[in-house]
Structures are given as structure tokens and as C-alpha cells.
Design an enzyme around this catalytic site. Structure first.
Site, PDB file in Angstrom:
ATOM      1  N   ASP A 170     -31.156  17.880 -27.976  1.00 42.07           N
ATOM      2  CA  ASP A 170     -31.470  16.526 -28.420  1.00 42.07           C
ATOM      3  C   ASP A 170     -32.771  16.626 -29.203  1.00 42.07           C
ATOM      4  O   ASP A 170     -33.481  17.632 -29.114  1.00 42.07           O
ATOM      5  CB  ASP A 170     -31.604  15.608 -27.204  1.00 42.07           C
ATOM      6  CG  ASP A 170     -31.923  14.171 -27.585  1.00 42.07           C
ATOM      7  OD1 ASP A 170     -31.255  13.631 -28.490  1.00 42.07           O
ATOM      8  OD2 ASP A 170     -32.845  13.593 -26.981  1.00 42.07           O
ATOM      9  N   ASP A 213     -35.459  13.616 -30.079  1.00 43.13           N
ATOM     10  CA  ASP A 213     -36.591  12.836 -29.582  1.00 43.13           C
ATOM     11  C   ASP A 213     -36.761  13.033 -28.084  1.00 43.13           C
ATOM     12  O   ASP A 213     -35.841  12.823 -27.302  1.00 43.13           O
ATOM     13  CB  ASP A 213     -36.405  11.348 -29.897  1.00 43.13           C
ATOM     14  CG  ASP A 213     -36.274  11.087 -31.387  1.00 43.13           C
ATOM     15  OD1 ASP A 213     -36.772  11.904 -32.191  1.00 43.13           O
ATOM     16  OD2 ASP A 213     -35.678  10.060 -31.766  1.00 43.13           O
TER      17      ASP A 213
END
Length: 181
Positions: A7, A9
């Protein structure tokens, strides 16, 4: 082939409740870029899978998202790292798309594009939806405690086989240590 899905953020860069809406707001988590470079040096293919609902909500456009990713890619290159691909869902949370995590569509796209089975593949995230998407495709969920990770660790719906690490650097240290003779 050694393969990992990250991922963005809260895993690679600092997260924000107001979204990362500009290249100036994108700031790497200390050690994360070097961790990706280490994976590259150990022969891992590193792919990004990120929900980017700010596009769907009209908070920023594709040109801005591309500029954010360009900053990330250039920052990685400065420490000898690279991403093999960037996949993202631009849809708002109320969308009926199948690519917004926790739905597995984004991860299935990665599987198809790279012709790789995701069973056991590490998927590193800081939110429950990252981990749920991983479980849905048979991948191995890794939770980092950066970003939203501390809150996610307390979620009663946390998949029971989730591996928990302080940050991406710790995940990579473990993965590369296992590969050493």
C-alpha cells in the site's frame, strides 16, 4: 519469483486524514524508500496497490496523482530503488467498482498483469481493507504500525494470521533475513 505488494499512504509515506493531495504533501516514512531498494537488491518485484479516492471525490486530478507518483519514483531512484508497477483505484468510497480495497479487484489485476499466483504473497498495509483484500486472494497479510496501523491492530476484524511489524523496514529485514543461507 519473489513478489510483494505494498500500500502507499501509511506504508511508504506519511498518511493524512485529509488525503495526500499534492507532491509537497508526499513525505516518505523514514527508512521506507531504503527498504524498497533493499527488496530490489534481493531480487524482489515490488508493486504498489493503493486506493486513491481523492481522485473520485474531486480533491485532486490525475495530473496531480501522477505528479505525486513521479516524486515517489524519483525519491526511490535516489536511494537505488524502484517499483515494478503502480496500481490504484481512483473511485470514491461509495463506488460499486471491484478495485477499491477491501475488494480484491486491484490485487487480481496485479496477478493477471504479472501472471503470478498471489497465494502466500506478502501484502503490506496499514489499514484493515489492505489486509482484507490480501486474504480475499490468498495472499499473506502484513500490518505495519505506521500510518493507521496502530488503530488497525486493535480492530476486532483483523485477520487472525496477520503478521505485525513496526514499519516497512522491519518487514523487509524479516523477508530478506529468511532468504539468507
Amino acid at each position: 519469483m519473489k513478489f510483494i505488494i505494498l500500500d502507499r499512504d501509511g506504508v511508504i509515506n506519511q498518511d493524512s486524514e485529509q488525503f495526500i493531495k499534492s507532491p509537497e504533501e508526499w513525505k516518505p516514512i523514514p527508512g521506507s524508500l531504503e527498504a524498497i531498494a533493499r527488496l530490489n537488491q534481493w531480487g524482489w518485484r515490488v508493486v504498489l496497490a493503493s486506493n486513491q479516492s481523492g481522485v473520485g471525490r474531486g480533491l485532486f486530478g490525475m495530473d496531480t496523482l501522477n505528479a505525486i507518483h513521479e516524486k515517489m519514483v524519483k525519491s526511490l531512484a535516489q536511494v537505488g530503488g524502484r517499483l515494478d508497477a503502480i496500481f490504484f483505484c481512483p473511485h470514491a468510497a461509495d463506488s460499486t467498482c471491484d478495485c477499491r480495497k477491501p475488494k480484491p479487484g486491484l490485487l487480481r489485476q496485479i496477478s493477471e498483469r504479472f501472471n503470478v499466483e498471489l497465494a502466500g504473497v506478502p501484502v503490506v498495509g496499514d489499514s484493515l481493507r489492505d489486509l482484507q483484500a490480501a486474504v480475499a486472494v490468498g495472499a499473506r497479510p502484513y500490518l505495519v504500525l505506521t500510518g493507521k496501523g496502530e488503530r488497525t491492530r486493535e480492530d476486532p476484524e483483523l485477520p487472525p494470521d496477520t503478521l505485525i511489524y513496526p514499519d516497512l523496514e522491519a518487514v523487509v529485514a524479516e523477508l530478506t533475513a529468511r532468504a539468507q543461507p
